[in-house]
Write an enzyme that holds these catalytic residues in place. Structure first.
Site, PDB file in Angstrom:
ATOM      1  N   GLU A 123       8.192  -1.352  -6.880  1.00 44.60           N
ATOM      2  CA  GLU A 123       8.324  -0.152  -7.712  1.00 44.60           C
ATOM      3  C   GLU A 123       9.746   0.409  -7.637  1.00 44.60           C
ATOM      4  O   GLU A 123      10.302   0.859  -8.643  1.00 44.60           O
ATOM      5  CB  GLU A 123       7.286   0.887  -7.296  1.00 44.60           C
ATOM      6  CG  GLU A 123       5.869   0.443  -7.646  1.00 44.60           C
ATOM      7  CD  GLU A 123       4.792   1.397  -7.158  1.00 44.60           C
ATOM      8  OE1 GLU A 123       4.003   1.875  -7.997  1.00 44.60           O
ATOM      9  OE2 GLU A 123       4.736   1.665  -5.946  1.00 44.60           O
ATOM     10  N   GLU A 144      -1.667  -3.372  -4.368  1.00 45.36           N
ATOM     11  CA  GLU A 144      -2.328  -2.134  -3.923  1.00 45.36           C
ATOM     12  C   GLU A 144      -3.841  -2.137  -4.129  1.00 45.36           C
ATOM     13  O   GLU A 144      -4.565  -1.409  -3.430  1.00 45.36           O
ATOM     14  CB  GLU A 144      -1.723  -0.932  -4.652  1.00 45.36           C
ATOM     15  CG  GLU A 144      -0.362  -0.496  -4.153  1.00 45.36           C
ATOM     16  CD  GLU A 144       0.789  -1.231  -4.818  1.00 45.36           C
ATOM     17  OE1 GLU A 144       1.943  -0.796  -4.671  1.00 45.36           O
ATOM     18  OE2 GLU A 144       0.535  -2.260  -5.485  1.00 45.36           O
TER      19      GLU A 144
END
Length: 275
Positions: A123, A144
């Protein structure tokens, strides 16, 4: 709410090193063994972004990780496990704001992926303008879902823009990590280079980055290209074109535009000043 050591700034623990070489600011994430980020690391990234913005000697920002194995393995799981949901919400909010600040900075940002780049590490990398990876040094992905959560620091949004909705959903719901060459084929990584070790890799990235510094490149134009793409991508076409025209008008009045045109006519190499 749990009290976390990561919440308390310390003067002795530098988690993000800042240095400048030949017009390139280098941010090095440093929290062994995996360079996972805490709230304090994100605050230091935030501070480094502002420092580079105001540093008139800096034309390009390069973000990399310390060591041979990891660029960044994402958020520190032990930190998140101890915190309550409200704290975690504000932690994500600040991380979002920090990475938006990186995108909005009108200087080219390159993520130098020296090792594994997963979860929040990817990210961070996707908030850069360009991503260069060291071949064979690690994996990349947003896993995730295995923790019962989604990529909450811009992962769902930025990955979708890079690879398209269906492929982004597939990558995130599977939660698999892929190698850098496969990521390059998908458009997540811009280029993958061979290098013997992190130091040689970083030297290659810095050599690449210096082509975008003064006097080699019109950095005012580079910044406006970035602004037009990053901001314009969020606008309807007509409004995006209006933004493009306004940024171009600023460039038409710049010294670099005059230098570029004169150098072309005079058949010489332009010497840009960023003005």
């Amino acid at each position: 709410m749990a009290t976390l050591a990561a919440d308390v700034p310390t003067e002795t623990q530098t988690l993000v090193h800042y240095e400048v070489q030949d017009g390139v600011a280098i941010f090095t994430l440093d929290d062994p063994p995996a360079n996972t980020y805490t709230h304090e690391m994100m605050r230091q990234i935030d501070a480094c972004i502002l420092r580079a913005r105001f540093d008139n000697t800096v034309d390009v920002i390069v973000i990399t990780g310390k060591g041979e194995k990891f660029f960044c393995a994402g958020a520190n799981i032990n930190m998140l496990q101890k915190a309550d949901p409200t704290w975690k919400y504000y932690f994500c909010l600040h991380a979002n704001e920090t990475l938006l600040k990186l995108e909005h900075t009108p200087k080219l940002v390159i993520a130098a992926l020296n090792g594994h780049t997963v979860g929040g590490g990817l990210e961070i990398a996707m908030a850069a303008d360009l991503r260069i990876a060291r071949r064979g040094a690690g994996k990349i992905g947003l896993p995730e879902v295995a923790l019962g959560v989604l990529p909450g620091t811009g992962g769902t949004q930025r990955l979708t823009k890079l690879v398209g909705t269906s492929k982004a959903i597939e990558l995130m719901v599977q939660g698999n990590n892929i190698d850098f060459d496969e990521a390059a084929a998908m458009g997540i990584v811009n280029r993958v280079i061979d290098a013997e070790g992190r130091d040689a890799f970083l030297a290659s990235v810095l050599e690449y980055a210096r082509q975008f510094t003064r006097p080699n490149k019109a950095t005012f134009a580079v910044g406006n290209i970035k602004r037009s793409c990053q901001s314009g991508a969020e606008l309807p076409l007509e409004q995006g074109l209006a933004l493009e025209r306004e940024l171009q008008a600023l460039l038409f009045n710049s010294q670099d535009a005059k230098e570029g045109l004169n150098a072309y006519v005079e058949k010489r190499t332009a010497q840009f000043t960023g003005k």
